[in-house]
Scaffold this motif. Structure first.
Motif, mmCIF file in Angstrom:
data_model
loop_
_atom_site.group_PDB
_atom_site.id
_atom_site.type_symbol
_atom_site.label_atom_id
_atom_site.label_comp_id
_atom_site.label_asym_id
_atom_site.label_seq_id
_atom_site.Cartn_x
_atom_site.Cartn_y
_atom_site.Cartn_z
ATOM 1 N N ALA B 102 -11.736 1.774 -5.743
ATOM 2 C CA ALA B 102 -12.883 1.851 -4.839
ATOM 3 C C ALA B 102 -12.446 2.416 -3.488
ATOM 4 C CB ALA B 102 -13.502 0.463 -4.661
ATOM 5 N N ALA B 103 -11.316 1.935 -2.980
ATOM 6 C CA ALA B 103 -10.823 2.434 -1.697
ATOM 7 C C ALA B 103 -10.469 3.916 -1.798
ATOM 8 C CB ALA B 103 -9.596 1.627 -1.254
ATOM 9 N N TRP B 104 -9.899 4.284 -2.943
ATOM 10 C CA TRP B 104 -9.498 5.672 -3.153
ATOM 11 C C TRP B 104 -10.733 6.573 -3.229
ATOM 12 C CZ3 TRP B 104 -6.183 7.796 -7.833
ATOM 13 C CH2 TRP B 104 -5.495 8.938 -7.405
ATOM 14 N N ALA B 105 -11.723 6.094 -3.950
ATOM 15 C CA ALA B 105 -12.970 6.865 -4.059
ATOM 16 C C ALA B 105 -13.604 7.027 -2.685
ATOM 17 C CB ALA B 105 -13.937 6.158 -5.003
ATOM 18 N N PHE B 106 -13.500 5.985 -1.878
ATOM 19 C CA PHE B 106 -14.064 6.048 -0.531
ATOM 20 C C PHE B 106 -13.372 7.144 0.292
ATOM 21 C CE2 PHE B 106 -13.574 4.470 3.881
ATOM 22 C CZ PHE B 106 -14.868 4.759 4.300
ATOM 23 N N ILE B 107 -12.037 7.174 0.213
ATOM 24 C CA ILE B 107 -11.296 8.221 0.914
ATOM 25 C C ILE B 107 -11.676 9.586 0.338
ATOM 26 C CG2 ILE B 107 -8.989 9.085 1.520
ATOM 27 C CD1 ILE B 107 -8.686 6.409 2.410
ATOM 28 N N GLY B 108 -11.856 9.612 -0.988
ATOM 29 C CA GLY B 108 -12.264 10.846 -1.645
ATOM 30 C C GLY B 108 -13.587 11.357 -1.090
ATOM 31 N N ILE B 109 -14.509 10.431 -0.842
ATOM 32 C CA ILE B 109 -15.808 10.827 -0.279
ATOM 33 C C ILE B 109 -15.602 11.429 1.114
ATOM 34 C CG2 ILE B 109 -17.989 9.912 0.626
ATOM 35 C CD1 ILE B 109 -17.874 7.856 -1.700
ATOM 36 N N GLY B 138 -3.857 17.719 -3.887
ATOM 37 C CA GLY B 138 -2.622 17.163 -3.344
ATOM 38 C C GLY B 138 -2.911 16.143 -2.261
ATOM 39 N N SER B 139 -3.875 16.470 -1.420
ATOM 40 C CA SER B 139 -4.245 15.574 -0.328
ATOM 41 C C SER B 139 -4.785 14.253 -0.870
ATOM 42 C CB SER B 139 -5.296 16.265 0.546
ATOM 43 O OG SER B 139 -5.681 15.422 1.594
ATOM 44 N N LEU B 140 -5.608 14.364 -1.913
ATOM 45 C CA LEU B 140 -6.187 13.155 -2.508
ATOM 46 C C LEU B 140 -5.095 12.290 -3.142
ATOM 47 C CD1 LEU B 140 -8.914 11.782 -2.996
ATOM 48 C CD2 LEU B 140 -8.996 12.909 -5.221
ATOM 49 N N LEU B 141 -4.164 12.955 -3.818
ATOM 50 C CA LEU B 141 -3.075 12.208 -4.446
ATOM 51 C C LEU B 141 -2.216 11.508 -3.403
ATOM 52 C CD1 LEU B 141 -1.932 14.642 -7.272
ATOM 53 C CD2 LEU B 141 -2.835 12.334 -7.555
ATOM 54 N N MET B 142 -1.960 12.237 -2.307
ATOM 55 C CA MET B 142 -1.148 11.634 -1.247
ATOM 56 C C MET B 142 -1.889 10.439 -0.643
ATOM 57 S SD MET B 142 0.569 13.464 2.033
ATOM 58 C CE MET B 142 -1.001 14.056 2.589
ATOM 59 N N ALA B 143 -3.202 10.591 -0.475
ATOM 60 C CA ALA B 143 -4.004 9.477 0.044
ATOM 61 C C ALA B 143 -3.891 8.269 -0.875
ATOM 62 C CB ALA B 143 -5.462 9.903 0.181
ATOM 63 N N GLY B 144 -3.914 8.531 -2.186
ATOM 64 C CA GLY B 144 -3.780 7.446 -3.155
ATOM 65 C C GLY B 144 -2.449 6.727 -3.008
ATOM 66 N N ALA B 145 -1.387 7.497 -2.773
ATOM 67 C CA ALA B 145 -0.061 6.892 -2.621
ATOM 68 C C ALA B 145 0.011 6.038 -1.348
ATOM 69 C CB ALA B 145 1.007 7.986 -2.586
ATOM 70 N N PHE B 146 -0.530 6.574 -0.252
ATOM 71 C CA PHE B 146 -0.608 5.786 0.991
ATOM 72 C C PHE B 146 -1.351 4.472 0.733
ATOM 73 C CE2 PHE B 146 0.790 7.844 4.861
ATOM 74 C CZ PHE B 146 0.897 9.188 4.549
ATOM 75 N N LEU B 147 -2.447 4.616 0.016
ATOM 76 C CA LEU B 147 -3.334 3.479 -0.219
ATOM 77 C C LEU B 147 -2.655 2.419 -1.093
ATOM 78 C CD1 LEU B 147 -6.202 3.065 0.726
ATOM 79 C CD2 LEU B 147 -7.002 4.021 -1.421
ATOM 80 N N ALA B 148 -1.893 2.883 -2.077
ATOM 81 C CA ALA B 148 -1.217 1.943 -2.968
ATOM 82 C C ALA B 148 -0.161 1.151 -2.194
ATOM 83 C CB ALA B 148 -0.582 2.692 -4.135
ATOM 84 N N VAL B 149 0.542 1.843 -1.291
ATOM 85 C CA VAL B 149 1.508 1.152 -0.430
ATOM 86 C C VAL B 149 0.764 0.097 0.398
ATOM 87 C CG1 VAL B 149 3.089 1.403 1.514
ATOM 88 C CG2 VAL B 149 3.064 3.127 -0.290
ATOM 89 N N GLY B 150 -0.370 0.520 0.965
ATOM 90 C CA GLY B 150 -1.167 -0.382 1.790
ATOM 91 C C GLY B 150 -1.702 -1.569 1.001
ATOM 92 N N SER B 151 -2.068 -1.329 -0.247
ATOM 93 C CA SER B 151 -2.588 -2.404 -1.088
ATOM 94 C C SER B 151 -1.538 -3.487 -1.251
ATOM 95 C CB SER B 151 -2.979 -1.820 -2.451
ATOM 96 O OG SER B 151 -3.162 -2.829 -3.398
ATOM 97 N N CYS B 152 -0.323 -3.073 -1.517
ATOM 98 C CA CYS B 152 0.760 -4.028 -1.733
ATOM 99 C C CYS B 152 1.060 -4.817 -0.456
ATOM 100 C CB CYS B 152 1.996 -3.291 -2.197
ATOM 101 S SG CYS B 152 3.393 -4.360 -2.477
ATOM 102 N N LEU B 153 1.132 -4.106 0.660
ATOM 103 C CA LEU B 153 1.489 -4.793 1.907
ATOM 104 C C LEU B 153 0.336 -5.662 2.398
ATOM 105 C CD1 LEU B 153 3.494 -1.917 3.564
ATOM 106 C CD2 LEU B 153 4.349 -3.957 2.433
ATOM 107 N N SER B 154 -0.876 -5.273 2.064
ATOM 108 C CA SER B 154 -2.035 -6.078 2.437
ATOM 109 C C SER B 154 -2.051 -7.407 1.681
ATOM 110 C CB SER B 154 -3.315 -5.282 2.149
ATOM 111 O OG SER B 154 -4.433 -6.111 2.168
ATOM 112 N N ALA B 155 -1.460 -7.377 0.469
ATOM 113 C CA ALA B 155 -1.433 -8.603 -0.330
ATOM 114 C C ALA B 155 -0.411 -9.596 0.207
ATOM 115 C CB ALA B 155 -1.109 -8.263 -1.787
ATOM 116 N N MET B 156 0.487 -9.108 1.072
ATOM 117 C CA MET B 156 1.545 -9.986 1.565
ATOM 118 C C MET B 156 1.083 -10.921 2.666
ATOM 119 S SD MET B 156 4.998 -7.851 1.672
ATOM 120 C CE MET B 156 5.729 -7.210 0.170
#
Lengths: 310, 245
Positions: B102-109, B138-156
């Motif tokens: 959902a977060a990724w799709a939001f960035i995609g929008i 490429g930009s979308l994929l990079m955004a996804g990678a940023f977001l995945a890092v953020g997802s993990c750290l947000s869970a901490m």
């Protein structure tokens, strides 16, 4: 049905739940009592599948909460402590989300939604966002969410916390109405609630089960059980009369309202003898009552590290 | 409907239920425009491509994506709704995936709403639209990678500010690893070329630059896929470990 065997939960060195075993059958409403930090919520979180037990096992209708977590979760309606939900959603939007994720569809979905909204009188607020609701309404939204899929097992962590007396009355009625074919566990601080809804009570403290009985049997453990209390003009005169009765173990006068209470010796009934003695001594009483026993006293006696052990 | 999809829908709708989504999109569009035209010299370069536009994405994402990611789990933990979510009949993987997607799709929008710049460059000249499409991907994929890092750290943590700062730092390091200056520094230390390549291979920047040149190398796609997969898997582990407190 809920069954736990030697259920344990450790946080580091702290043992929050220390080997709890019990079994609750359909039709039973189990009241979970205990001081704050006794392990009530932790136990309920393990039953609901949120926390993983450190040791022991728990099963919902035969489905282990760890091994077959999804099946167990499908059968449970759970109201977490504080009734959390998604504040930015509307009440209806939130309940529809729960209905979807619980796999309710078509006619059933609509009927269950109507039923839950009706039972908790949420009709007037379905379009409001949950953030804007009062504490009582939020709690009712949480309850609606828990009963939405008509679960076989209901686990309610302090369902009446934050409700006004009328709402408490309604929620208790709701629990009783659903009790017939469901297995229900309710945790509470409010002892009168145990009377109102539960047919079994477990008292836990420091992670252990200290008592497991019907509310009536627990009350019978109170020294007030079958005691006679009365108010009269001359409390001291009454006391002098009552202490002479053979089955009376002690007589106390409340320092505040001068109410006289006569305690029976173990297993004896003294009401008749007390009335008789008062009559023969010509003492007028304003009012007289036979005590059932006081749950709060039993609760204190069980949960505070005991004096008799000292 | 699968649980992941239901969670996805709920999450995405929740972005737009609050001003967060609109504020984010407006700021993203303003900044990306400003970077492209003022700092990137879009007109002055006199070239019909979107290099100045995409070139700033890594730095834009560095601050904007942690702002989206910080609420993913920290907010659930703070409000206690994580307890509700994880006692519904969904698996941990479905919950993590639904929220992430959902977060990724939001960035995609937000990214899709930059389309006027694509129209502009096509109006002004004759760009290679294949390269532009690749750059968007490429930009979308990079955004996804940023977001995945953020997802993990947000869970901490249950504190969104902490989640934000941790994510910015982690993403900054992952960006920096591909920076020529940083690589030169390591080279100066006399490290073998293999190690230098490994460090640069870890970086978002290296792989994003490769894709945005229009070179669709499977390894770059694989890198972002792996990055996202790894950090999301780490998210499930972190939630499992930390949900009790």
């Amino acid at each position: 049905m809920i069954e736990t065997r030697n259920l344990r939960k450790r946080y580091g060195d702290v043992v929050a739940v220390d080997g709890i075993s019990f079994k609750v059958e359909p039709g039973q409403v189990l009241g979970f009592l205990g001081p704050n930090g006794a392990g009530k919520s932790t136990t309920m979180k393990m039953l609901a599948g949120f926390l993983t037990p450190s040791d022991g096992s728990a099963a919902i209708c035969g489905h282990d909460v760890v091994e077959s977590a999804l099946e167990a979760k499908r059968l449970v309606g759970y109201l977490p402590e504080g009734a959390p939900s998604y504040g930015e959603m509307s009440v209806l939007g939130f309940l529809e989300f729960i209905a979807d994720i619980r796999g309710l569809g078509g006619e059933t979905r609509r009927r269950r939604l109507d039923d839950a909204i009706g039972r908790l009188s949420l009709q007037g607020v379905v379009q409001q966002s949950i953030d804007t609701l009062s504490k009582g309404f939020k709690r009712r939204v949480g309850l609606a969410q828990a009963i939405l899929h008509d679960p076989k097992v209901l686990i309610l962590d302090e369902p009446t916390d934050g409700l006004d007396p009328n709402q408490k009355y309604e929620v208790r009625g709701l629990i009783q109405a659903m009790a017939k074919d469901k297995t229900i566990i309710v945790s509470t601080h409010i002892l009168e609630e145990v009377h109102a809804v539960c047919n079994r009570a477990i008292i836990i403290a420091r992670g252990k089960v200290l008592a497991d009985d019907t509310p009536a049997a627990l009350e019978a453990r109170s020294r007030f059980h079958r005691a006679v209390s009365l108010s009269a003009d001359n409390a001291n005169a009454v006391r002098d009369v009552l202490v002479r009765i053979g089955d009376v173990a002690a007589v106390e006068i409340d320092a505040q309202d001068q109410r006289v209470t006569a305690f029976p010796r173990a297993g004896k009934a003294i009401f008749g003898a007390v009335v008789e003695a008062l009559k023969s001594n010509g003492i007028q009483v304003r009012e007289i009552a036979l005590e059932q026993g006081r749950l709060d006293e039993v609760f204190r006696q069980i949960t505070t590290p005991s004096k008799e052990a000292a | 409907m699968s649980p992941t999809r239901i969670l996805f829908r709920r999450e995405l709708a929740s972005y737009f239920a609050t001003p967060v989504a609109y504020v984010f999109i407006v700021i993203f569009l303003l900044l990306s425009g400003a970077f492209t035209f003022y700092m990137g010299g879009f007109y002055e370069r006199g070239q019909a491509d979107l290099q100045p536009f995409f070139g700033f994405h890594p730095w834009l994402y560095l601050f904007l994506i942690p702002a989206v990611a910080m609420r993913l789990w920290a907010e659930e933990r703070k409000s206690g709704s994580i307890e509700l979510l994880l006692t519904l009949p969904v698996t941990m993987g479905q919950a993590v995936a639904g929220k992430f997607l959902a977060a990724w799709a939001f960035i995609g929008i937000a990214l899709a709403l930059t389309f006027p710049i694509w129209i502009t460059v096509n109006y002004l000249g004759d760009p290679d639209n294949g390269v532009i499409l690749a750059s968007y991907l490429g930009s979308l994929l990079m955004a996804g990678a940023f977001l995945a890092v953020g997802s993990c750290l947000s869970a901490m943590t249950r504190n969104q500010v902490v989640a934000f700062i941790l994510t910015v730092v982690a993403c900054f390091l992952l960006l920096l690893a591909g920076f020529p200056m940083v690589l030169d520094f390591f080279r100066g230390m006399g490290l073998p070329q293999g190690v230098i390549d490994a460090i640069s291979g870890l970086s978002f920047l290296t792989h994003f630059n490769a894709i945005s040149k229009g070179v669709m190398d499977l390894r770059d796609l694989f890198y972002f896929g792996l990055m996202i997969g790894f950090w999301l898997y780490a998210t499930t582990i972190v939630i499992d470990l930390k949900k009790a407190d």
